[in-house]
Design a protein around this motif. Structure first.
Motif, PDB file in Angstrom:
ATOM      1  N   GLY A  71      25.401   0.826  -4.208  1.00 44.80           N
ATOM      2  CA  GLY A  71      24.200   1.478  -4.720  1.00 44.80           C
ATOM      3  C   GLY A  71      23.386   0.543  -5.577  1.00 44.80           C
ATOM      4  O   GLY A  71      22.154   0.526  -5.524  1.00 44.80           O
ATOM      5  N   SER A  72      24.027  -0.246  -6.398  1.00 43.07           N
ATOM      6  CA  SER A  72      23.308  -1.205  -7.246  1.00 43.07           C
ATOM      7  C   SER A  72      22.602  -2.246  -6.400  1.00 43.07           C
ATOM      8  O   SER A  72      21.448  -2.627  -6.674  1.00 43.07           O
ATOM      9  N   ASN A  73      23.260  -2.733  -5.346  1.00 40.66           N
ATOM     10  CA  ASN A  73      22.632  -3.711  -4.460  1.00 40.66           C
ATOM     11  C   ASN A  73      21.415  -3.116  -3.733  1.00 40.66           C
ATOM     12  O   ASN A  73      20.379  -3.773  -3.580  1.00 40.66           O
ATOM     13  N   ALA A  74      21.542  -1.860  -3.305  1.00 37.68           N
ATOM     14  CA  ALA A  74      20.427  -1.201  -2.612  1.00 37.68           C
ATOM     15  C   ALA A  74      19.239  -1.013  -3.545  1.00 37.68           C
ATOM     16  O   ALA A  74      18.073  -1.113  -3.140  1.00 37.68           O
ATOM     17  N   ALA A  75      19.480  -0.742  -4.818  1.00 32.23           N
ATOM     18  CA  ALA A  75      18.393  -0.586  -5.791  1.00 32.23           C
ATOM     19  C   ALA A  75      17.624  -1.879  -5.955  1.00 32.23           C
ATOM     20  O   ALA A  75      16.387  -1.889  -6.060  1.00 32.23           O
ATOM     21  N   ALA A  76      18.294  -3.001  -6.000  1.00 32.89           N
ATOM     22  CA  ALA A  76      17.628  -4.297  -6.134  1.00 32.89           C
ATOM     23  C   ALA A  76      16.754  -4.581  -4.915  1.00 32.89           C
ATOM     24  O   ALA A  76      15.608  -5.061  -5.040  1.00 32.89           O
ATOM     25  N   ALA A  77      17.235  -4.250  -3.706  1.00 36.47           N
ATOM     26  CA  ALA A  77      16.458  -4.478  -2.494  1.00 36.47           C
ATOM     27  C   ALA A  77      15.225  -3.562  -2.447  1.00 36.47           C
ATOM     28  O   ALA A  77      14.137  -3.974  -2.034  1.00 36.47           O
ATOM     29  N   ALA A  78      15.388  -2.312  -2.907  1.00 33.56           N
ATOM     30  CA  ALA A  78      14.267  -1.376  -2.927  1.00 33.56           C
ATOM     31  C   ALA A  78      13.183  -1.823  -3.884  1.00 33.56           C
ATOM     32  O   ALA A  78      11.990  -1.634  -3.635  1.00 33.56           O
ATOM     33  N   LYS A  79      13.537  -2.417  -4.980  1.00 31.98           N
ATOM     34  CA  LYS A  79      12.564  -2.917  -5.956  1.00 31.98           C
ATOM     35  C   LYS A  79      11.685  -3.995  -5.319  1.00 31.98           C
ATOM     36  O   LYS A  79      10.456  -4.000  -5.491  1.00 31.98           O
ATOM     37  N   LYS A  80      12.288  -4.870  -4.572  1.00 28.87           N
ATOM     38  CA  LYS A  80      11.531  -5.944  -3.937  1.00 28.87           C
ATOM     39  C   LYS A  80      10.599  -5.387  -2.867  1.00 28.87           C
ATOM     40  O   LYS A  80       9.432  -5.802  -2.743  1.00 28.87           O
ATOM     41  N   MET A  81      11.077  -4.418  -2.071  1.00 28.03           N
ATOM     42  CA  MET A  81      10.257  -3.819  -1.042  1.00 28.03           C
ATOM     43  C   MET A  81       9.063  -3.071  -1.648  1.00 28.03           C
ATOM     44  O   MET A  81       7.946  -3.106  -1.114  1.00 28.03           O
ATOM     45  N   ALA A  82       9.265  -2.410  -2.767  1.00 30.97           N
ATOM     46  CA  ALA A  82       8.191  -1.672  -3.433  1.00 30.97           C
ATOM     47  C   ALA A  82       7.051  -2.589  -3.822  1.00 30.97           C
ATOM     48  O   ALA A  82       5.870  -2.211  -3.746  1.00 30.97           O
ATOM     49  N   MET A  83       7.332  -3.781  -4.259  1.00 31.69           N
ATOM     50  CA  MET A  83       6.280  -4.718  -4.673  1.00 31.69           C
ATOM     51  C   MET A  83       5.376  -5.051  -3.483  1.00 31.69           C
ATOM     52  O   MET A  83       4.148  -5.035  -3.600  1.00 31.69           O
ATOM     53  N   TRP A  84       5.938  -5.354  -2.314  1.00 30.60           N
ATOM     54  CA  TRP A  84       5.133  -5.704  -1.142  1.00 30.60           C
ATOM     55  C   TRP A  84       4.339  -4.492  -0.612  1.00 30.60           C
ATOM     56  O   TRP A  84       3.193  -4.645  -0.194  1.00 30.60           O
ATOM     57  N   ILE A  85       4.919  -3.354  -0.671  1.00 30.70           N
ATOM     58  CA  ILE A  85       4.208  -2.134  -0.224  1.00 30.70           C
ATOM     59  C   ILE A  85       2.994  -1.867  -1.100  1.00 30.70           C
ATOM     60  O   ILE A  85       1.913  -1.487  -0.624  1.00 30.70           O
ATOM     61  N   ASN A  86       3.105  -2.049  -2.404  1.00 30.31           N
ATOM     62  CA  ASN A  86       1.990  -1.828  -3.323  1.00 30.31           C
ATOM     63  C   ASN A  86       0.837  -2.797  -3.037  1.00 30.31           C
ATOM     64  O   ASN A  86      -0.345  -2.415  -3.111  1.00 30.31           O
ATOM     65  N   ILE A  87       1.164  -4.031  -2.711  1.00 31.49           N
ATOM     66  CA  ILE A  87       0.106  -5.010  -2.395  1.00 31.49           C
ATOM     67  C   ILE A  87      -0.653  -4.570  -1.141  1.00 31.49           C
ATOM     68  O   ILE A  87      -1.890  -4.576  -1.103  1.00 31.49           O
ATOM     69  N   LEU A  88       0.061  -4.164  -0.097  1.00 32.15           N
ATOM     70  CA  LEU A  88      -0.567  -3.727   1.141  1.00 32.15           C
ATOM     71  C   LEU A  88      -1.397  -2.447   0.926  1.00 32.15           C
ATOM     72  O   LEU A  88      -2.502  -2.307   1.466  1.00 32.15           O
ATOM     73  N   ALA A  89      -0.910  -1.517   0.138  1.00 38.05           N
ATOM     74  CA  ALA A  89      -1.626  -0.263  -0.130  1.00 38.05           C
ATOM     75  C   ALA A  89      -2.932  -0.518  -0.858  1.00 38.05           C
ATOM     76  O   ALA A  89      -3.943   0.154  -0.621  1.00 38.05           O
ATOM     77  N   THR A  90      -2.957  -1.493  -1.748  1.00 32.33           N
ATOM     78  CA  THR A  90      -4.186  -1.818  -2.481  1.00 32.33           C
ATOM     79  C   THR A  90      -5.257  -2.331  -1.528  1.00 32.33           C
ATOM     80  O   THR A  90      -6.437  -1.956  -1.629  1.00 32.33           O
ATOM     81  N   ILE A  91      -4.874  -3.140  -0.581  1.00 36.37           N
ATOM     82  CA  ILE A  91      -5.835  -3.675   0.391  1.00 36.37           C
ATOM     83  C   ILE A  91      -6.382  -2.551   1.269  1.00 36.37           C
ATOM     84  O   ILE A  91      -7.600  -2.442   1.507  1.00 36.37           O
ATOM     85  N   LEU A  92      -5.546  -1.650   1.752  1.00 38.43           N
ATOM     86  CA  LEU A  92      -5.989  -0.539   2.601  1.00 38.43           C
ATOM     87  C   LEU A  92      -6.907   0.422   1.844  1.00 38.43           C
ATOM     88  O   LEU A  92      -7.882   0.930   2.398  1.00 38.43           O
ATOM     89  N   ALA A  93      -6.614   0.678   0.563  1.00 36.09           N
ATOM     90  CA  ALA A  93      -7.450   1.573  -0.252  1.00 36.09           C
ATOM     91  C   ALA A  93      -8.846   0.999  -0.415  1.00 36.09           C
ATOM     92  O   ALA A  93      -9.854   1.743  -0.368  1.00 36.09           O
ATOM     93  N   ALA A  94      -8.964  -0.294  -0.597  1.00 37.14           N
ATOM     94  CA  ALA A  94     -10.281  -0.921  -0.741  1.00 37.14           C
ATOM     95  C   ALA A  94     -11.088  -0.779   0.543  1.00 37.14           C
ATOM     96  O   ALA A  94     -12.294  -0.461   0.513  1.00 37.14           O
ATOM     97  N   LEU A  95     -10.464  -0.986   1.704  1.00 32.80           N
ATOM     98  CA  LEU A  95     -11.168  -0.831   2.975  1.00 32.80           C
ATOM     99  C   LEU A  95     -11.619   0.613   3.196  1.00 32.80           C
ATOM    100  O   LEU A  95     -12.735   0.874   3.661  1.00 32.80           O
TER     101      LEU A  95
END
Length: 587
Positions: free
Chosen positions: A179-203
Motif C-alpha cells: 500500500g505504501s508503494n502504491a501511494a508513492a506511484a499514485a502521487k507521481k501520476m497525479a502530478m502528470w495528470i494535473n499538467i495535462l488537465a491544465t492544458i485542456l482547460a485552457a483550450l
C-alpha cells in the motif's frame, strides 16, 4: 445553439466565466481525487491494516485465554467453579466468532485475505471439536488425568491454529508495505495528470469564448434588429423570428408578437361589439316576437356568412318550439316546423341547454339561391336561455365552417336575444294587464257609483230610523206612566223618568240593570217561570188590576210598592232578539 438560445444575454456573458470556473473546479476536483487516492493508499494502514492487525492479535490473545481456561478447568478440584470457567470459555469463543465476522464484513482486502481468514476459522473449529469440547467433557466427569493426556496428545491442533493466525498476520504486514508503494506511484501520476488537465482547460476556455461571443450573441441580435426595424416601419405581416428563444432576444420577439396579436384581437373585439350593438339596437325596436325573431335571423346571417337561418320560439301552451322566423328558408313537406324537447337537433339543444355544432351534415336542408343550391358545410344550433328556461332556439347554416370570430358573435348575441325576448314578453304581458286593469277600473268606477248611491240611500234610511227611534223614545219618556223595554234575558234596555221615579232610582240608572232587581225576594222564585211562559205565549198581558191579585215591586230603598203592570211583546229587529214593552204605574 438551441441551448444558447434559451439563455439570457447576461447568462451568456457569464458562460465563459462559468466555463473557466468549471475548468478550475474540474482541475481542483481532479487534484482532490488524486490526493484522495494518494491519501487512501497512504492511509490504508490506518483505516484497514491497523484494525486488521488489532482484530487478528485480539483473536490470538483470546485463543490463548481459552487454552488457559481449559487448563484451569482440568486442574480444578472444586466442582462448583467449573460452570463459571465454562461460561468464560464460551464467552471467549463467542468473542472470537464476533471478531472474525467483523473482519469478514469490514476488513477483507482481497481473496487471499479471505482465504487466510477461512483457514483460521477452520483450524479453530477443528480445535473446538477435537480438543476443547472432549477435554472439557472428561474434566466434567472428574477424569482429569485422561483430559490432560488428551490435551497433550492433540497439541498439533493448537499448533495449526497458531500457524494460521501467524500466516494471516504476515499477509497483512506485506499488504501494508505494498500500500505504501502504491501511494508513492499514485502521487507521481497525479502530478502528470494535473499538467495535462491544465492544458485542456485552457483550450476549452478559448473555444467556448468564441462560440458564445459569435454564435450566441452577434448573429441573433442582428436578426432581431432587422425584425424590429420592419415593425417600426408599420408592417404588421412581419414574421417575427426567434419566438422560441428564451433569452432577451426571444423576449423582444415575443413582445412584438404579443403586440401584433393584441391589435388583431382588438380589431376582432371591435368588430364583434359593433355588430352586436347594431343588432341589439334593431331588436329593441321590435314590438312582437315575430318581428324580433325575424330581425335576429335577418341581421345575424349576413354578419356570420350564413346562407340559412331559422328561429324557433317556445309555445307556453303545449311546450313545443315552433318556427317563427327564417332566413333563406324554403318550406318542404318532409321538414318539421315544430319540435318537442329532445326531438331533432332543436329539441336536443333545448334538452342539453347547450349549443350544438355539426360539420358536413348528411341529408340536411340545401341552401339555395337563383344561381343554384348546395348542402351546408356547417350548422350551429344555439339555445336562448333566461333563468334556466329555454325561450327559443336559433339555427344557422353556412357553406363554410364557422370560425372563432363568428362563434364569438353568436355567443355575444345570445344574452342580448335572451334579454330582448324576456323584456318583450314582460311588455306584452304588461300591455295585457294594463288593458285588463283599465277594464277593471271601469267596472270598479261603475260599482263605486252604485255603492255611492246605495250609501246615500242607507244614510237616508239610517237617518229616518234614528228619527223614528228618537220619536218613539220621546213618546216613551213623555208617557204619564212608567215605561221600560226589557230583552228576553231580563236586561232593561230602556227606562223613562216616570219608571225611574216610581222605583226610586235616579234618571237612567235602571238602564243596564235586570228586571229581577225590581221583583221582591218572595216572588223571585216563580218570576223566571212566568217570564218564560209569557215569552212562549207572545200575547199582551195586564197584571195587578184586581185587589185580590195585587202585585208589588221592589224600590231601590228596599220598600215595596203595589203596581199595575202591562206587558206587550216586541218583534225581533236587526241584531236584537225579541223584547218586551213594560208599562207600570202605582196601584
Amino acid at each position: 445553439m438551441n441551448m444558447l438560445s434559451k439563455l439570457k444575454i447576461s447568462k451568456k456573458l457569464f458562460v465563459i466565466i462559468i466555463i473557466a470556473m468549471l475548468s478550475l473546479a474540474a482541475m481542483a476536483g481532479l487534484n482532490i481525487y488524486q490526493l484522495d487516492k494518494v491519501y487512501d493508499l497512504a492511509n490504508y494502514a490506518t483505516i484497514n491494516t491497523v484494525p486488521s492487525f488489532n482484530t487478528i492479535y485480539e483473536t490470538q490473545i483470546l485463543f490463548l485465554e481459552i487454552r488457559i481456561l481449559m487448563r484451569n478447568h482440568v486442574l480444578n478440584t472444586e466442582y462448583l467453579k467449573m460452570p463459571s470457567i465454562e461460561r468464560d470459555i464460551q464467552e471467549k469463543r463467542d468473542e472470537i466468532k464476533k471478531k472474525q465476522s467483523h473482519y469478514e464484513e469490514k476488513l477483507i482486502s482481497d481473496a487471499e485475505d479471505l482465504r487466510l481468514l477461512k483457514a483460521s476459522q477452520s483450524a479453530l473449529k477443528d480445535y473446538y471439536n477435537v480438543v476443547l469440547d472432549p477435554v472439557l467433557a472428561l474434566s466434567q466427569q472428574n477424569k482429569n488425568t485422561e483430559a490432560k493426556e488428551m490435551a497433550e496428545k492433540l497439541v498439533d491442533y493448537v499448533t495449526k491454529v497458531e500457524h494460521s493466525i501467524a500466516d494471516h498476520i504476515e499477509f497483512n504486514q506485506k499488504l501494508a508495505v505494498s500500500g505504501s508503494n502504491a501511494a508513492a506511484a499514485a502521487k507521481k501520476m497525479a502530478m502528470w495528470i494535473n499538467i495535462l488537465a491544465t492544458i485542456l482547460a485552457a483550450l476549452l476556455l478559448l473555444i467556448s469564448s468564441w462560440v458564445v461571443g459569435n454564435l450566441g450573441l452577434s448573429h441573433p441580435i442582428g436578426v432581431v434588429v432587422d425584425n424590429l426595424n420592419q415593425l417600426a416601419e408599420g408592417k404588421t405581416n412581419v414574421t417575427v423570428q426567434g419566438l422560441d428563444r428564451r433569452d432577451e432576444v426571444g423576449d423582444i420577439a415575443r413582445a412584438a408578437q404579443v403586440f401584433n396579436e393584441f391589435v388583431q384581437k382588438l380589431n376582432t373585439q371591435s368588430w364583434i361589439k359593433t355588430h352586436t350593438s347594431e343588432i341589439a339596437t334593431e331588436l329593441q325596436k321590435a314590438e312582437d316576437f315575430q318581428t324580433l325573431t325575424q330581425t335576429a335571423v335577418s341581421k345575424v346571417a349576413p354578419v356570420i356568412g350564413a346562407g340559412h337561418g331559422a328561429f324557433y320560439v317556445l309555445d307556453s301552451h303545449d311546450g313545443r318550439y315552433n318556427l317563427l322566423a327564417s332566413y333563406g328558408y324554403r318550406e318542404r313537406k318532409h321538414l318539421n316546423s315544430s319540435f318537442a324537447v329532445g326531438e331533432g337537433l332543436v329539441g336536443q339543444c333545448v334538452m342539453e341547454k347547450n349549443q350544438i355544432m355539426l360539420t358536413a351534415p348528411q341529408n340536411y336542408i340545401r341552401i339555395n339561391s337563383g344561381l343554384g343550391e348546395g348542402p351546408p358545410a356547417c350548422i350551429i344550433v344555439l339555445p336562448v336561455i333566461h333563468a334556466e328556461r329555454v325561450l327559443g332556439v336559433m339555427e344557422m347554416a353556412s357553406f363554410q365552417i364557422f370560425g372563432e370570430k363568428e362563434k364569438a358573435v353568436l355567443e355575444a348575441l345570445v344574452p342580448v336575444l335572451s334579454s330582448s325576448m324576456e323584456i318583450l314578453d314582460r311588455n306584452l304581458r304588461t300591455r295585457e294587464l294594463l288593458a285588463e286593469s283599465q277594464e277593471q277600473a271601469e267596472r270598479m268606477e261603475k260599482q263605486a257609483a252604485q255603492l255611492e248611491e246605495q250609501t246615500v240611500e242607507m244614510e237616508a234610511q239610517q237617518a229616518e230610523l234614528m228619527e223614528t227611534e228618537n220619536w218613539f223614545r220621546s213618546i216613551i219618556e213623555a208617557a204619564p206612566e212608567g215605561m221600560m223595554v226589557v230583552d228576553a234575558a231580563g236586561q232593561i234596555l230602556l227606562s223613562n223618568p216616570n219608571a225611574d221615579k216610581l222605583f226610586g232610582y235616579p234618571t237612567g240608572e235602571l238602564v243596564g240593570g235586570t228586571i229581577e232587581q225590581l221583583v221582591p225576594q218572595d216572588s223571585r222564585g216563580r218570576h223566571g217561570k212566568l217570564c218564560a211562559e209569557f215569552m212562549a205565549e207572545g200575547h199582551s198581558r195586564v197584571m195587578g188590576q184586581s185587589s185580590q191579585l195585587q202585585i208589588h215591586a221592589l224600590r231601590k230603598d228596599g220598600s215595596a210598592v203595589p203596581v199595575t203592570v202591562s206587558l206587550s211583546p216586541l218583534s225581533a229587529r236587526g241584531n236584537r232578539g225579541r223584547c218586551v214593552s213594560v208599562a207600570v204605574r202605582a196601584a
